[in-house]
Design a protein around this motif. Sequence first.
Motif, mmCIF file in Angstrom:
data_model
loop_
_atom_site.group_PDB
_atom_site.id
_atom_site.type_symbol
_atom_site.label_atom_id
_atom_site.label_comp_id
_atom_site.label_asym_id
_atom_site.label_seq_id
_atom_site.Cartn_x
_atom_site.Cartn_y
_atom_site.Cartn_z
ATOM 1 N N LEU A 232 -9.329 0.811 6.543
ATOM 2 C CA LEU A 232 -8.939 1.681 7.651
ATOM 3 C C LEU A 232 -7.520 1.402 8.131
ATOM 4 O O LEU A 232 -6.956 2.182 8.893
ATOM 5 N N LEU A 233 -6.965 0.306 7.706
ATOM 6 C CA LEU A 233 -5.623 -0.109 8.106
ATOM 7 C C LEU A 233 -4.595 0.562 7.200
ATOM 8 O O LEU A 233 -4.797 0.678 6.000
ATOM 9 N N LYS A 234 -3.481 0.998 7.769
ATOM 10 C CA LYS A 234 -2.425 1.614 6.968
ATOM 11 C C LYS A 234 -1.387 0.576 6.552
ATOM 12 O O LYS A 234 -1.075 -0.335 7.317
ATOM 13 N N VAL A 235 -0.872 0.727 5.342
ATOM 14 C CA VAL A 235 0.162 -0.166 4.811
ATOM 15 C C VAL A 235 1.401 0.665 4.508
ATOM 16 O O VAL A 235 1.326 1.686 3.812
ATOM 17 N N ILE A 236 2.538 0.219 5.051
ATOM 18 C CA ILE A 236 3.821 0.844 4.747
ATOM 19 C C ILE A 236 4.630 -0.175 3.952
ATOM 20 O O ILE A 236 4.966 -1.243 4.464
ATOM 21 N N THR A 237 4.916 0.128 2.697
ATOM 22 C CA THR A 237 5.671 -0.808 1.867
ATOM 23 C C THR A 237 6.877 -0.110 1.265
ATOM 24 O O THR A 237 6.855 1.102 1.012
ATOM 25 N N GLY A 238 7.924 -0.891 1.041
ATOM 26 C CA GLY A 238 9.132 -0.311 0.468
ATOM 27 C C GLY A 238 9.109 -0.256 -1.039
ATOM 28 O O GLY A 238 9.585 0.697 -1.652
ATOM 29 N N TRP A 239 8.525 -1.307 -1.666
ATOM 30 C CA TRP A 239 8.527 -1.346 -3.131
ATOM 31 C C TRP A 239 7.327 -2.150 -3.632
ATOM 32 O O TRP A 239 6.982 -3.183 -3.057
ATOM 33 N N ILE A 240 6.706 -1.649 -4.680
ATOM 34 C CA ILE A 240 5.616 -2.356 -5.342
ATOM 35 C C ILE A 240 6.146 -2.909 -6.652
ATOM 36 O O ILE A 240 6.615 -2.154 -7.511
ATOM 37 N N ASP A 241 6.095 -4.230 -6.810
ATOM 38 C CA ASP A 241 6.658 -4.891 -7.989
ATOM 39 C C ASP A 241 5.642 -4.972 -9.126
ATOM 40 O O ASP A 241 4.517 -4.479 -9.026
ATOM 41 N N GLU A 242 6.060 -5.623 -10.218
ATOM 42 C CA GLU A 242 5.237 -5.656 -11.425
ATOM 43 C C GLU A 242 3.936 -6.424 -11.223
ATOM 44 O O GLU A 242 2.881 -6.022 -11.715
ATOM 45 N N GLY A 243 3.996 -7.567 -10.549
ATOM 46 C CA GLY A 243 2.780 -8.364 -10.368
ATOM 47 C C GLY A 243 3.110 -9.806 -10.042
ATOM 48 O O GLY A 243 4.260 -10.152 -9.728
ATOM 49 N N LEU A 244 2.094 -10.657 -10.114
ATOM 50 C CA LEU A 244 2.232 -12.077 -9.805
ATOM 51 C C LEU A 244 2.311 -12.896 -11.090
ATOM 52 O O LEU A 244 1.658 -12.563 -12.085
ATOM 53 N N ASN A 245 3.108 -13.978 -11.047
ATOM 54 C CA ASN A 245 3.125 -14.891 -12.183
ATOM 55 C C ASN A 245 2.055 -15.960 -12.003
ATOM 56 O O ASN A 245 1.239 -15.897 -11.073
ATOM 57 N N GLU A 246 2.044 -16.961 -12.890
ATOM 58 C CA GLU A 246 0.993 -17.985 -12.847
ATOM 59 C C GLU A 246 1.041 -18.829 -11.583
ATOM 60 O O GLU A 246 0.045 -19.478 -11.221
ATOM 61 N N ARG A 247 2.158 -18.813 -10.861
ATOM 62 C CA ARG A 247 2.276 -19.557 -9.609
ATOM 63 C C ARG A 247 2.108 -18.663 -8.386
ATOM 64 O O ARG A 247 2.376 -19.059 -7.268
ATOM 65 N N ALA A 248 1.643 -17.446 -8.644
ATOM 66 C CA ALA A 248 1.394 -16.456 -7.585
ATOM 67 C C ALA A 248 2.673 -16.031 -6.868
ATOM 68 O O ALA A 248 2.654 -15.708 -5.684
ATOM 69 N N TYR A 249 3.811 -16.041 -7.594
ATOM 70 C CA TYR A 249 5.056 -15.512 -7.067
ATOM 71 C C TYR A 249 5.192 -14.051 -7.513
ATOM 72 O O TYR A 249 4.839 -13.696 -8.642
#
Length: 264
Positions: A232-249
């Motif tokens: 039910l919560l809205k999210v406003i984001t500027g950019w969605i990146d490729e994903g997380l690496n093995e260190r969750a970056y």
Amino acid sequence: MSTSLPPPPPPPPQPANSLNSNRAHLDPLPPSVFTLPQTAQLEALYTIIRDKETSRGDFLFYSDRIIRLLVEEGLNHLPVVARTVETPTNREVGGWRIIEDARIHQAEASIPQGATYNGVGFEGKICGVSILRAGEAMEAGLREVCRSVRIGKILIQRDEETTLPKLLYSKFPQDISSRYVLLLDPMLATGGSAMKAVEVLIEHGVPEERIIFINLVAAPEGLTTFCSRYPLLKVITGWIDEGLNERAYIMPGLGDFGERRYCT
């Protein structure tokens, strides 16, 4: 008889590189996620703040530009109510006034009336809540748009024993349960801190649907988890990146936003 064709319409804004676009990394988007228009201009701003060679001054300037765009978009999602105002544009010109000896005299006509405009106004009150410490960087952008806005703070860190997010500090306006809350954090990786922050807000009486989460860069994994838990919560984001690496970056990301912002 020859007829000339009308000139073509002006072209729309140049789009961002399709390989870098949000839908290249998460498609379809969760229904509660809203992004800034994916233009080449916006991608240029992100390219600057992603560059490790960008100076701190430029990083501050261009990240602040993006933050303000995000805040404006977040405000677009607040509810409004009908509001009627009177403009200073006169419908009548029959009246005139004479200023003499500091006295004003009205002559021969009714006082001019302004035009009526049937518009809208914001419903209810808002406040910002920044997730420390990087979220504090977004407070200035909110204050530039919303004069005298109340701002709360929340500090969440990872518990070394349980590896789960743990609340260390929070301070909110006393009437936060009756306000719409703009939750501020520039980076959404796994979503753990943001979900904990929402949990604390709900515990303080804020309805989930009154929370708008605003961030600069999100990983698709964290965004999907976050939206699944709080639909039910809205999210406003500027950019969605490729994903997380093995260190969750977040990859490619832009590094540690707080360190680049505050030079620590």
